[in-house]
Design an enzyme around this catalytic site. Structure first.
Site, PDB file in Angstrom:
ATOM      1  N   ARG A 181      25.915 -19.699  28.779  1.00 29.12           N
ATOM      2  CA  ARG A 181      26.783 -19.528  29.948  1.00 29.12           C
ATOM      3  C   ARG A 181      28.025 -20.422  29.836  1.00 29.12           C
ATOM      4  NH1 ARG A 181      23.977 -20.090  35.661  1.00 29.12           N
ATOM      5  NH2 ARG A 181      24.169 -22.297  35.187  1.00 29.12           N
ATOM      6  N   LYS A 235      31.248 -20.684  35.453  1.00 31.57           N
ATOM      7  CA  LYS A 235      30.990 -21.940  36.171  1.00 31.57           C
ATOM      8  C   LYS A 235      32.151 -22.906  35.953  1.00 31.57           C
ATOM      9  CE  LYS A 235      26.867 -24.716  37.145  1.00 31.57           C
ATOM     10  NZ  LYS A 235      26.895 -24.535  38.590  1.00 31.57           N
ATOM     11  N   GLU A 265      26.795 -14.749  47.399  1.00 28.28           N
ATOM     12  CA  GLU A 265      25.815 -15.794  47.114  1.00 28.28           C
ATOM     13  C   GLU A 265      25.865 -16.914  48.127  1.00 28.28           C
ATOM     14  OE1 GLU A 265      26.142 -17.581  43.235  1.00 28.28           O
ATOM     15  OE2 GLU A 265      28.298 -17.283  43.210  1.00 28.28           O
TER      16      GLU A 265
HETATM   17  N1  PLP Z   1      25.592 -19.851  42.041  1.00 30.47           N
HETATM   18  C1  PLP Z   1      26.418 -20.885  41.966  1.00 30.47           C
HETATM   19  C2  PLP Z   1      27.768 -20.749  42.536  1.00 30.47           C
HETATM   20  C3  PLP Z   1      26.004 -22.080  41.353  1.00 30.47           C
HETATM   21  O1  PLP Z   1      26.815 -23.127  41.289  1.00 30.47           O
HETATM   22  C4  PLP Z   1      24.714 -22.160  40.809  1.00 30.47           C
HETATM   23  C5  PLP Z   1      24.278 -23.363  40.116  1.00 30.47           C
HETATM   24  O2  PLP Z   1      24.312 -23.464  38.938  1.00 30.47           O
HETATM   25  C6  PLP Z   1      23.884 -21.040  40.914  1.00 30.47           C
HETATM   26  C7  PLP Z   1      24.346 -19.909  41.540  1.00 30.47           C
HETATM   27  C8  PLP Z   1      22.504 -21.060  40.335  1.00 30.47           C
HETATM   28  O3  PLP Z   1      22.531 -20.929  38.948  1.00 30.47           O
HETATM   29  P1  PLP Z   1      21.384 -21.535  38.058  1.00 30.47           P
HETATM   30  O4  PLP Z   1      20.109 -20.961  38.546  1.00 30.47           O
HETATM   31  O5  PLP Z   1      21.700 -21.100  36.681  1.00 30.47           O
HETATM   32  O6  PLP Z   1      21.442 -22.995  38.227  1.00 30.47           O
HETATM   33  C1  COI Z   2      23.183 -26.367  39.781  1.00 29.73           C
HETATM   34  O1  COI Z   2      22.361 -25.805  40.488  1.00 29.73           O
HETATM   35  O2  COI Z   2      22.911 -26.843  38.692  1.00 29.73           O
HETATM   36  C2  COI Z   2      24.564 -26.487  40.185  1.00 29.73           C
HETATM   37  O3  COI Z   2      25.393 -26.586  39.332  1.00 29.73           O
HETATM   38  C3  COI Z   2      24.906 -26.564  41.574  1.00 29.73           C
HETATM   39  C4  COI Z   2      25.878 -27.682  41.750  1.00 29.73           C
HETATM   40  C5  COI Z   2      27.182 -27.196  42.201  1.00 29.73           C
HETATM   41  C6  COI Z   2      25.323 -28.811  42.490  1.00 29.73           C
END
Ligand code: PLP
Ligand code: COI
Length: 340
Positions: free
Chosen positions: A81, A184, A220
């Site tokens: 990612r 991200k 989201e």
């Molecule tokens: N959506 C956003 C905007 C996020 O910052 C995060 C955190 O990483 C997620 C979703 C969840 O993603 P993940 O499960 O890969 O941490």
């Molecule tokens: C995560 O869940 O790892 C994130 O990056 C969320 C963060 C913005 C605190």
């Protein structure tokens, strides 16, 4: 001096650890991993990350098991990612092997900060990729730094695994329909600060964003994906403006294997009233059950829990995910990367 840490009282905050790792990309290639015990970096005042937000980050976790082994959850997905984020804002892509090596190294070097098994805390790993260099025009940098630091953390929302309210505000978007919502990058988070502060001031743990194009569908939930449960079905949005969550991807798999049907499709706002359970999910948020969604513009509320307890499906998914992450349950998916 050795710090005494109250592991079960940790919030999602920064704590200094012993080491971080850096790696520079100069003249078209990545250098060696460099170890540092400094919490600062020295970069040019004209770096593109500072002016134009040319940067990306990741978030993943390491867990200590009952067997004392250290398990990192799906790190290769974060490596991929981050490459996708790098492409999205024209930065050099870090090879997966280098990402893995840096993550393993930084976790090992900070082993004394990995919370004990059973504490409910984990070691949060934060990789960063920054555009550097002396540039003032809006164009991609030609130098980059990748760095990784770690910090022990507790739950992201202070309510932890307890249902908490979120709100919908039609007047705010975190990302554009065809913008950077699916990668991200820091700008998405800067764009969410005003709405986030308003929501917190009004007593909500997060904003539930609508799709920025039509405002008809669920996008989201702040820094987490959204899912709803209805009729033994796990329903989660597909949208070009949400981050592809690794936690959500894992829950989709677990839900399917637990015998739930899974639907990944646009979720109309009008469907919220039909869910039996709703939650946010992410690395930091794990599963954060939603007690109530208040639509502040339409003056409507959707209630999922009023007794302070998560619903049974959220509960089952949460237990299963955590037990795989900590090594209490088998990992038939090959998600867990055990520190060699
Ligand atoms: N959506 C956003 C905007 C996020 O910052 C995060 C955190 O990483 C997620 C979703 C969840 O993603 P993940 O499960 O890969 O941490
Ligand atoms: C995560 O869940 O790892 C994130 O990056 C969320 C963060 C913005 C605190």
């Amino acid at each position: 001096m050795e710090q005494r840490i109250n592991w079960s009282d940790l919030s999602f905050g920064y704590m200094k650890t012993d080491y971080n790792i850096r790696c520079y990309h100069r003249n078209g290639s990545w250098g060696e991993l460099e170890l540092s015990s400094s919490e600062s970096i020295n970069i040019h005042i004209s770096s593109t990350c500072l002016h134009y937000g040319q940067e990306a980050f990741e978030g993943l976790k390491a867990f200590r098991g009952k067997d004392d082994r250290i398990r990192i959850f799906r790190p290769i997905e974060n490596a991929r990612r981050m490459q996708s984020s790098a492409r999205g804002v024209m930065m050099a892509e870090l090879p997966e092997e280098k990402f893995m090596e840096a993550v393993e190294k930084v976790v090992k070097l900070n082993e004394r900060f990995i919370p004990p098994y059973g504490s409910g805390a984990s070691l949060y790993i934060r990789p960063l990729l920054l555009g550097l260099g002396a540039l003032i025009g809006v164009k991609p940098a030609d130098e980059f730094v990748f760095l990784v630091f770690v910090t022990p953390v507790g739950p992201y929302f202070k309510t932890g695994f307890k249902p908490a309210p979120v709100c919908i505000m039609h007047g705010f978007d975190r990302a554009a329909p065809l913008g950077t919502g699916s990668i991200k990058v820091g700008g998405n988070y800067a764009a969410s600060l005003v709405a986030g502060a308003k929501a917190h001031d009004a007593g909500y743990v997060s904003v539930l964003y609508l799709d920025p194009k039509e405002k008809l569908y669920i996008d989201e939930c702040g820094p987490a994906n959204f899912f709803g449960i209805r009729d033994n079905t796990y329903i989660t949005p597909s949208s070009s403006s949400i981050l592809p969550s690794i936690t959500n991807d894992s829950l989709i798999r677990l839900a399917g294997d637990m015998g739930l049907k899974v639907e990944r499709r646009p979720i109309p706002l009008t469907e919220l009233s039909s869910f039996e359970e709703a939650a946010g999910c992410g690395t930091a948020a794990v599963i954060s059950p939603i007690s109530r969604i208040d639509d502040l513009d339409e003056n409507r509320s959707y209630v999922y829990s009023s007794d302070g307890h998560p619903g049974p499906v959220c509960e089952k998914l949460y237990r299963k995910l955590l037990s795989i992450q900590t090594g209490d349950a088998e990992d038939p998916y090959g998600w867990v990367h055990i520190l060699p």
